[in-house]
Design an enzyme around this catalytic site. Structure first.
Site, PDB file in Angstrom:
ATOM      1  N   GLY A 263       0.852  -1.187   0.000  1.00  0.00           N
ATOM      2  CA  GLY A 263       0.000   0.000   0.000  1.00  0.00           C
ATOM      3  C   GLY A 263       0.883   1.231   0.000  1.00  0.00           C
ATOM      4  O   GLY A 263       2.043   1.156   0.391  1.00  0.00           O
TER       5      GLY A 263
ATOM      6  N   CYS B  80       5.415  -6.144   1.682  1.00  0.00           N
ATOM      7  CA  CYS B  80       5.723  -4.722   1.730  1.00  0.00           C
ATOM      8  C   CYS B  80       4.992  -4.029   2.884  1.00  0.00           C
ATOM      9  O   CYS B  80       5.289  -4.288   4.045  1.00  0.00           O
ATOM     10  CB  CYS B  80       5.400  -4.118   0.367  1.00  0.00           C
ATOM     11  SG  CYS B  80       5.993  -2.462   0.200  1.00  0.00           S
ATOM     12  N   TYR B  81       4.022  -3.204   2.581  1.00  0.00           N
ATOM     13  CA  TYR B  81       3.244  -2.562   3.654  1.00  0.00           C
ATOM     14  C   TYR B  81       2.681  -3.618   4.606  1.00  0.00           C
ATOM     15  O   TYR B  81       2.561  -3.398   5.811  1.00  0.00           O
ATOM     16  CB  TYR B  81       2.108  -1.750   3.022  1.00  0.00           C
ATOM     17  CG  TYR B  81       1.190  -1.044   3.997  1.00  0.00           C
ATOM     18  CD1 TYR B  81       1.587   0.139   4.601  1.00  0.00           C
ATOM     19  CD2 TYR B  81      -0.069  -1.559   4.291  1.00  0.00           C
ATOM     20  CE1 TYR B  81       0.749   0.790   5.495  1.00  0.00           C
ATOM     21  CE2 TYR B  81      -0.912  -0.913   5.181  1.00  0.00           C
ATOM     22  CZ  TYR B  81      -0.503   0.265   5.780  1.00  0.00           C
ATOM     23  OH  TYR B  81      -1.340   0.912   6.659  1.00  0.00           O
TER      24      TYR B  81
ATOM     25  N   HIS C 259       8.470  -7.177  -3.501  1.00  0.00           N
ATOM     26  CA  HIS C 259       7.213  -7.570  -4.151  1.00  0.00           C
ATOM     27  C   HIS C 259       7.365  -8.872  -4.952  1.00  0.00           C
ATOM     28  O   HIS C 259       7.911  -8.849  -6.058  1.00  0.00           O
ATOM     29  CB  HIS C 259       6.739  -6.459  -5.088  1.00  0.00           C
ATOM     30  CG  HIS C 259       6.224  -5.273  -4.343  1.00  0.00           C
ATOM     31  ND1 HIS C 259       4.926  -5.179  -3.901  1.00  0.00           N
ATOM     32  CD2 HIS C 259       6.851  -4.144  -3.922  1.00  0.00           C
ATOM     33  CE1 HIS C 259       4.754  -4.034  -3.258  1.00  0.00           C
ATOM     34  NE2 HIS C 259       5.917  -3.399  -3.255  1.00  0.00           N
TER      35      HIS C 259
ATOM     36  N   GLU D   1       5.078 -10.463  -6.426  1.00  0.00           N
ATOM     37  CA  GLU D   1       4.067 -10.566  -7.481  1.00  0.00           C
ATOM     38  C   GLU D   1       4.517  -9.972  -8.815  1.00  0.00           C
ATOM     39  O   GLU D   1       3.908 -10.234  -9.841  1.00  0.00           O
ATOM     40  CB  GLU D   1       2.748  -9.928  -7.011  1.00  0.00           C
ATOM     41  CG  GLU D   1       2.742  -8.412  -6.840  1.00  0.00           C
ATOM     42  CD  GLU D   1       3.271  -7.945  -5.486  1.00  0.00           C
ATOM     43  OE1 GLU D   1       4.096  -8.649  -4.889  1.00  0.00           O
ATOM     44  OE2 GLU D   1       2.876  -6.850  -5.042  1.00  0.00           O
TER      45      GLU D   1
ATOM     46  N   GLY E   2     -17.556  -6.171 -30.925  1.00  0.00           N
ATOM     47  CA  GLY E   2     -16.919  -7.239 -31.683  1.00  0.00           C
ATOM     48  C   GLY E   2     -15.482  -7.464 -31.238  1.00  0.00           C
ATOM     49  O   GLY E   2     -14.846  -8.432 -31.627  1.00  0.00           O
TER      50      GLY E   2
ATOM     51  N   VAL F  74     -12.404  -8.160 -28.345  1.00  0.00           N
ATOM     52  CA  VAL F  74     -12.284  -9.273 -27.404  1.00  0.00           C
ATOM     53  C   VAL F  74     -13.083  -9.025 -26.116  1.00  0.00           C
ATOM     54  O   VAL F  74     -13.867  -9.873 -25.683  1.00  0.00           O
ATOM     55  CB  VAL F  74     -10.801  -9.509 -27.026  1.00  0.00           C
ATOM     56  CG1 VAL F  74     -10.675 -10.672 -26.069  1.00  0.00           C
ATOM     57  CG2 VAL F  74      -9.972  -9.762 -28.278  1.00  0.00           C
ATOM     58  N   ASP F  75     -12.905  -7.852 -25.532  1.00  0.00           N
ATOM     59  CA  ASP F  75     -13.481  -7.609 -24.216  1.00  0.00           C
ATOM     60  C   ASP F  75     -15.011  -7.661 -24.229  1.00  0.00           C
ATOM     61  O   ASP F  75     -15.632  -8.349 -23.418  1.00  0.00           O
ATOM     62  CB  ASP F  75     -13.027  -6.253 -23.652  1.00  0.00           C
ATOM     63  CG  ASP F  75     -11.520  -6.091 -23.709  1.00  0.00           C
ATOM     64  OD1 ASP F  75     -10.835  -7.084 -24.023  1.00  0.00           O
ATOM     65  OD2 ASP F  75     -11.036  -4.978 -23.451  1.00  0.00           O
TER      66      ASP F  75
ATOM     67  N   SER G 209     -16.888  -8.952 -26.456  1.00  0.00           N
ATOM     68  CA  SER G 209     -17.371 -10.258 -26.911  1.00  0.00           C
ATOM     69  C   SER G 209     -17.395 -11.265 -25.767  1.00  0.00           C
ATOM     70  O   SER G 209     -18.365 -12.006 -25.590  1.00  0.00           O
ATOM     71  CB  SER G 209     -16.461 -10.817 -28.006  1.00  0.00           C
ATOM     72  OG  SER G 209     -16.461  -9.943 -29.098  1.00  0.00           O
TER      73      SER G 209
ATOM     74  N   LYS H 293      -5.903  -9.235 -19.700  1.00  0.00           N
ATOM     75  CA  LYS H 293      -6.278  -9.583 -21.074  1.00  0.00           C
ATOM     76  C   LYS H 293      -6.104 -11.075 -21.405  1.00  0.00           C
ATOM     77  O   LYS H 293      -6.993 -11.688 -21.981  1.00  0.00           O
ATOM     78  CB  LYS H 293      -5.426  -8.758 -22.040  1.00  0.00           C
ATOM     79  CG  LYS H 293      -5.924  -8.773 -23.458  1.00  0.00           C
ATOM     80  CD  LYS H 293      -7.026  -7.783 -23.608  1.00  0.00           C
ATOM     81  CE  LYS H 293      -7.433  -7.538 -25.029  1.00  0.00           C
ATOM     82  NZ  LYS H 293      -8.313  -6.368 -25.108  1.00  0.00           N
TER      83      LYS H 293
END
Ligand code: XMP
Length: 513
Positions: free
Chosen positions: A54, A81-82, A168, A170, A223, A225-226, A228, A369
């Protein structure tokens, strides 16, 4: 869901990335507000807790603090971290306040591999981004890894199964970071690896049904990707309660509208309304040459047409469905004046939900994505949709230079269709970021048979990129370019010359506008 890893969100932009890494380990997790009561976590069957990073200092007035009782739940915990500083602060250690942030690479030397670092090399590059620093360990903890700047870069309390890391895990810049997270999930929390794309789908279907009830949802289908994937998912969840609206702005590619109708209406049996506004768009664009003005007209007209078609739908809707992804969420929240963040807003229906008293349903809001593509594929969307190249909201409007006319659009459409065919046939379509044609309103001299011609120029633009922020022109095989070029000049009336764009971004943009 009985087995849940809770990610407590203390405001880091990376919280969703943590969640994503957990999904990569096929473990189910849920992001909770930092203040969620311990009792709620117990009720949800949480088997492990990750405290996110954070931006604040634990000493800040507004510092987000968790319910103290979470430390008494008896489940393993990983502070990042935080999150480590919170452990220090709440469990009797000491955190040194620092005004400066420590950013960038460091080297972790692992002193005690234990459960968290099982199977990892002794030395790893890690990514730091923190202000305050743990200075005195809380009772029960011992250091298990150090970096140049911190003797407490990684700590553990074996008895309570509490772990803390200052860096981090991640982010990609941390070597083997996902393995650390996996060790925590599987080795320390004993999580089952049973969370797959299919589970995501059934889980979000249940969530959509709870959120929507018997109401109707409207979704603007482009039409892409998102939208659809959002449409397919919503349809699976609520069937006929979903109505999709597709706006034909007259700036679509060849056969695009037909493909949309065939796939969504005929194949998926989605209630699809096509708003044919091509004449309106072209009328308003007549004689306009300035790119920003074209965009404004297209954007405004789109919202107007979309809104009108919503009003026309009987039994008015309560919800607006949107294919918002997590990166869109961060963009619109945090990078206010970055030009890139403006891109998405062009076709964003912005104030519409409030104006029409619609609530939002955004089932992809937590995904990235590539995850959305997997969901799309699992829902049965074809490869051409799931792996479709990005296409700008203003469509061919940004690919006809100068003023836009039906004749020029037709030429561009035909040329673009040829290029598309060749990209598909050669397999390059899926290897590049984008490939398209641009119409140049320049006439040049040529010969066709015995005749002298005076025709337009088509530019081919093909780029490689990973995020569209930078791009390089694609080094396509000459044979492919040759074939596309000769087919375009032979088959598309009105084109006398084809050129290939060899500009990278920056300084050029991907679209010509
Ligand atoms: P530029 O041309 O700025 O484009 O290098 C970067 C990426 O964004 C796409 N693009 C848009 N996408 N609405 C969109 O949804 C728009 O108005 C828009 N303008 C550009 C472009 O195709 C490229 O992928």
């Amino acid at each position: 869901m009985s087995q849940t890893i809770a990610v407590l969100d203390f405001g880091s932009q990376l919280t969703q990335v943590i969640a994503r890494r957990i999904r990569e380990c096929q473990v189910y997790s849920k992001i909770y507000h930092y203040s969620t009561p311990a009792a709620k976590l117990r009720e949800d069957g949480v088997i492990g807790i990750i405290l996110s990073g954070g931006p604040q200092s634990v000493y800040a007035k507004q510092a987000p603090h968790p319910d103290r009782a979470i430390f008494e739940l008896g489940v393993p915990m990983l502070g990042i971290c935080y999150g480590v500083q919170l452990m220090g602060h709440f469990l009797g250690g000491h955190v040194a306040h620092s005004k400066a942030r420590e950013y960038g690479h460091g080297h972790l030397s692992i002193k005690k591999p234990g459960a968290l670092f099982a199977g990892l090399p002794k030395r790893l590059r890690v990514w730091n981004s923190h202000g305050d620093k743990l200075e005195k360990l809380p009772p029960g903890f011992r250091p298990i890894g150090v970096t140049e700047n911190s003797p407490f870069a990684a700590i553990e309390d074996l008895k309570r199964h509490f772990y803390g890391i200052q860096f981090h895990p991640e982010v990609f810049h941390t070597e083997r970071g996902v393995d650390m997270i996996r060790n925590f999930l599987l080795g320390i929390c004993g999580a089952k690896q049973d969370w797959t794309t299919k589970d995501f789908i059934s889980h979000s279907i249940a969530e959509i049904r709870t959120q929507v009830g018997k109401s109707r949802v409207i979704l603007g289908l482009s039409g892409g990707v998102d939208s659809s994937v959002a449409a397919a998912l919503l349809h699976k969840a609520i069937g006929k309660q979903l109505t999709c609206v597709f706006v034909d702005n007259g700036l679509l590619r060849k056969d695009e509208r037909r493909h949309v109708v065939e796939l969504y209406a005929k194949h998926f049996h989605i209630d699809l309304r096509v708003a044919d506004a091509s004449k309106l768009f072209l009328r308003r664009l007549k004689g306009v040459t300035e790119p920003e003005q074209k965009r404004k007209i297209i954007g405004r007209t789109f919202v107007e047409v979309f809104e009108k078609s919503l009003r026309a739908i009987k039994g008015s809707a309560e919800f607006l469905g949107q294919g918002t992804l997590y990166p869109d969420v961060i963009e619109s929240v945090s990078i206010g004046n970055n030009p890139a963040s403006l891109i998405k807003t062009h076709h964003n229906v912005g104030g519409l939900p409030a104006r029409m008293k619609l609530k939002l349903v955004e089932p992809l809001r937590q995904l990235f994505k590539d995850e959305v593509r997997r969901v799309g594929a699992a829902l049965g969307l074809p490869k051409e949709v799931v792996w479709r190249q990005p296409f700008p909201g203003p469509g061919l409007g940004v690919r006809v230079m100068g003023d836009i006319t039906a004749e020029k659009l037709e030429i561009l459409r035909n040329a673009d269709a040829v290029l598309h065919e060749e990209m598909m046939a050669s397999g390059y379509y899926y290897k590049v970021w984008q490939s398209f044609c641009v119409f140049l309103p320049v006439r040049t001299v040529g010969v066709f048979g015995d005749e002298r011609t005076y025709d337009y120029v088509i530019a081919i633009r093909v780029v490689e990129s990973t995020d569209a922020m930078t791009a390089d022109w694609a080094k396509l095989p000459h044979e492919l370019l040759q074939k596309a070029s000769s087919r375009i000049t032979n088959e598309v009336r009105g084109v006398g010359r084809v050129v290939f764009d060899i500009s990278s971004k920056p300084p050029a943009t991907i679209e010509w506008e």
